[in-house]
Design a protein around this motif. Structure first.
Motif, PDB file in Angstrom:
ATOM      1  N   ARG A  50      10.418   4.975  -6.733  1.00  0.00           N
ATOM      2  CA  ARG A  50       9.277   3.783  -6.281  1.00  0.00           C
ATOM      3  C   ARG A  50       7.547   4.220  -7.101  1.00  0.00           C
ATOM      4  O   ARG A  50       7.364   5.013  -7.277  1.00  0.00           O
ATOM      5  N   LYS A  51       7.357   2.661  -6.798  1.00  0.00           N
ATOM      6  CA  LYS A  51       6.222   2.831  -7.690  1.00  0.00           C
ATOM      7  C   LYS A  51       5.291   1.487  -7.351  1.00  0.00           C
ATOM      8  O   LYS A  51       5.860   0.078  -7.160  1.00  0.00           O
ATOM      9  N   TRP A  52       3.884   1.583  -7.348  1.00  0.00           N
ATOM     10  CA  TRP A  52       2.998   0.821  -5.805  1.00  0.00           C
ATOM     11  C   TRP A  52       1.822   1.067  -7.040  1.00  0.00           C
ATOM     12  O   TRP A  52       1.793   1.207  -7.929  1.00  0.00           O
ATOM     13  N   PHE A  53       1.268  -1.126  -6.843  1.00  0.00           N
ATOM     14  CA  PHE A  53       0.451  -1.243  -6.746  1.00  0.00           C
ATOM     15  C   PHE A  53      -0.268  -1.583  -5.534  1.00  0.00           C
ATOM     16  O   PHE A  53      -0.055  -2.008  -4.864  1.00  0.00           O
ATOM     17  N   ILE A  54      -1.699  -1.104  -5.857  1.00  0.00           N
ATOM     18  CA  ILE A  54      -2.367  -1.418  -4.023  1.00  0.00           C
ATOM     19  C   ILE A  54      -3.725  -2.004  -4.371  1.00  0.00           C
ATOM     20  O   ILE A  54      -4.504  -1.164  -5.321  1.00  0.00           O
TER      21      ILE A  54
END
Length: 128
Positions: A50-54
């Motif tokens: 998974r890769k998140w941008f918050i």
């Protein structure tokens, strides 16, 4: 709820503000999100990464990435789904998240990215 479909994989996201775990006076706003991954393709897949941008409304952007979700790399058969709940804290009462999953097609032995649609993290009183 927001939804996106990439290469036969449908991602649906719901969010919930966690008032009991938040401390607004300390710039700590906690949100839970529930994600459902539906495999609409003809092959079994495995969620590998998974890769998140918050995004906080103060302009802060964080990137988070790692293996699997909630400690596992689930296999999702054709026509089945997998759901999990996780959380995110913000320093502001509004923000958003988006990202992607790296999936592995277990039949074709190929990897591909699946979009996690952008979803809003908003404290309920901001909606009035």
């Amino acid at each position: 709820m927001v939804t996106a479909i990439t290469d036969g994989v449908k991602i649906s996201v719901e969010t919930i503000y966690q008032d009991e775990h938040s401390k607004p006076a300390n710039e700590h706003f906690m949100f839970a999100y529930r994600i459902e991954v539906e495999n609409m393709s003809d092959h079994a897949i495995q969620l590998m990464r998974r890769k998140w941008f918050i995004f906080d409304s103060n302009g802060t952007v964080r990137e988070v990435e790692g293996e699997g979700v909630v400690g596992i790399q689930p296999v999702i058969e054709s026509g089945e789904n997998y759901a999990y709940v996780s959380g995110c804290n913000l320093k502001t009462d509004m923000g958003s998240m988006r990202g992607n999953y790296t999936m592995h097609n277990l039949v074709l032995e190929t990897s591909f990215k699946v979009e996690i649609p952008e979803f809003q993290l908003i404290v309920p009183y901001r909606l009035n």
